[in-house]
Design an enzyme around this catalytic site. Structure first.
Site, PDB file in Angstrom:
ATOM      1  N   HIS A 217      -1.417  -5.534   2.151  1.00 51.63           N
ATOM      2  CA  HIS A 217      -2.620  -6.364   2.102  1.00 51.63           C
ATOM      3  C   HIS A 217      -2.261  -7.714   1.480  1.00 51.63           C
ATOM      4  O   HIS A 217      -1.561  -7.765   0.466  1.00 51.63           O
ATOM      5  CB  HIS A 217      -3.711  -5.697   1.244  1.00 51.63           C
ATOM      6  CG  HIS A 217      -4.724  -4.951   2.047  1.00 51.63           C
ATOM      7  ND1 HIS A 217      -4.976  -3.609   1.868  1.00 51.63           N
ATOM      8  CD2 HIS A 217      -5.574  -5.358   3.034  1.00 51.63           C
ATOM      9  CE1 HIS A 217      -5.927  -3.230   2.720  1.00 51.63           C
ATOM     10  NE2 HIS A 217      -6.308  -4.262   3.435  1.00 51.63           N
TER      11      HIS A 217
ATOM     12  N   ARG B  35     -17.718  -0.689   5.389  1.00 44.20           N
ATOM     13  CA  ARG B  35     -18.630  -1.431   4.503  1.00 44.20           C
ATOM     14  C   ARG B  35     -19.446  -2.429   5.321  1.00 44.20           C
ATOM     15  O   ARG B  35     -20.602  -2.706   5.017  1.00 44.20           O
ATOM     16  CB  ARG B  35     -17.748  -2.151   3.470  1.00 44.20           C
ATOM     17  CG  ARG B  35     -18.432  -2.973   2.415  1.00 44.20           C
ATOM     18  CD  ARG B  35     -17.373  -3.593   1.488  1.00 44.20           C
ATOM     19  NE  ARG B  35     -16.374  -4.369   2.225  1.00 44.20           N
ATOM     20  CZ  ARG B  35     -16.533  -5.640   2.592  1.00 44.20           C
ATOM     21  NH1 ARG B  35     -17.632  -6.287   2.280  1.00 44.20           N
ATOM     22  NH2 ARG B  35     -15.573  -6.271   3.250  1.00 44.20           N
TER      23      ARG B  35
ATOM     24  N   GLU C 110       0.834  -1.198   0.000  1.00 42.16           N
ATOM     25  CA  GLU C 110       0.000   0.000   0.000  1.00 42.16           C
ATOM     26  C   GLU C 110       0.873   1.253   0.000  1.00 42.16           C
ATOM     27  O   GLU C 110       1.865   1.335   0.702  1.00 42.16           O
ATOM     28  CB  GLU C 110      -0.917   0.002   1.229  1.00 42.16           C
ATOM     29  CG  GLU C 110      -1.887  -1.167   1.273  1.00 42.16           C
ATOM     30  CD  GLU C 110      -2.914  -1.141   0.144  1.00 42.16           C
ATOM     31  OE1 GLU C 110      -3.027  -0.101  -0.540  1.00 42.16           O
ATOM     32  OE2 GLU C 110      -3.592  -2.169  -0.054  1.00 42.16           O
TER      33      GLU C 110
HETATM   34  N1  PCA Z   1      -8.704  -6.667   6.636  1.00 43.33           N
HETATM   35  C1  PCA Z   1      -9.643  -5.560   6.833  1.00 43.33           C
HETATM   36  C2  PCA Z   1      -9.571  -5.258   8.294  1.00 43.33           C
HETATM   37  C3  PCA Z   1      -8.880  -6.400   8.938  1.00 43.33           C
HETATM   38  C4  PCA Z   1      -8.289  -7.170   7.826  1.00 43.33           C
HETATM   39  O1  PCA Z   1      -7.536  -8.128   7.924  1.00 43.33           O
HETATM   40  C5  PCA Z   1      -9.359  -4.371   5.927  1.00 43.33           C
HETATM   41  O2  PCA Z   1      -8.834  -4.556   4.806  1.00 43.33           O
HETATM   42  O3  PCA Z   1      -9.681  -3.242   6.311  1.00 43.33           O
END
Ligand code: PCA
Length: 212
Positions: free
Chosen positions: A166, A89, A79
């Site tokens: 992520h 959401r 990111e």
């Molecule tokens: N993913 C969520 C919150 C916790 C996680 O592992 C997100 O992308 O915000």
């Protein structure tokens, strides 16, 4: 010292590969003589930033890599930017669903992460791992934690590098055609990213822009 964080399961799931991969990565780094720890953060807006702050105080890291699950992504995403916005959401694990609120009232609209994302991308690819640069961490708890991380590091001053990664859902090796990486590959990706961040040299100028 490398601090990795991952999230507890959320949204009805029973596991979250972000914390599993972070723990595996910290253990593997320790096994090769590098000081690292993994901490689990609650998927709760009212608790996650303070839990992150406490983990940073406890460990005194040189590098912080926060990790979360992005169900819709096919590859590890580095990111680039955290925005000062929460628009949930789905409810968090405390049942709260804040809409159009600031992460930090009066804070800047956004912070850039300070991980060397281009070097990390190059190192992932060199290691046979798939990675992407992402321009948005969403508007849920992950983005909140990313923003809180950069706010904490900026407020404290110093040279601690931090950012957010992520991870995609893990593949099911038993399912035909499952192309998603397994936990082991996610762990290796986190190690590669963290080690690039420990190297204090500047990021590489490598074209990795995207249309969105
Ligand atoms: N993913 C969520 C919150 C916790 C996680 O592992 C997100 O992308 O915000």
């Amino acid at each position: 010292m490398i601090l990795l964080t991952g999230f507890e399961p959320f949204g009805g799931d029973t596991t979250n590969p972000s914390i599993d991969a972070a723990r595996l990565a910290a253990a593997a780094l320790n096994a090769s003589g590098i000081d690292a720890a993994a901490e689990q953060l609650p998927c709760v807006f009212a608790q996650a930033p303070a839990a992150l702050g406490a983990a940073i105080e406890r460990h005194g890291p040189d590098v912080v890599v926060c990790v979360g699950l992005a169900a819709g992504r096919g590859a590890v995403s580095l990111e680039r930017v955290a925005v000062n916005l929460i628009d949930a959401r789905i409810p968090d694990n405390a049942g709260e669903q804040p809409v159009d609120r600031a992460v930090e009232a009066g804070g800047p609209a956004a912070y850039f992460g300070t991980l060397p994302v281009k070097r990390a991308l190059r190192a992932l690819e060199a290691g046979g791992l798939e990675g992407r640069i992402s321009q948005t961490a969403g508007t849920y708890v992950c983005n909140q934690v990313f923003y809180a991380l950069m706010h904490i590091l900026r407020t404290r001053g110093g040279s601690v590098r931090g950012g957010f990664v992520h991870v995609p859902p893990v593949g099911d090796p038993g399912r035909a055609g499952a192309a998603a990486p397994g936990l082991e590959a996610l762990s290796r990706a986190l190690q590669v990213i963290a080690l690039q961040a420990l190297d204090p040299s500047p990021d590489a100028a490598l074209a990795a822009g995207a249309e969105h």
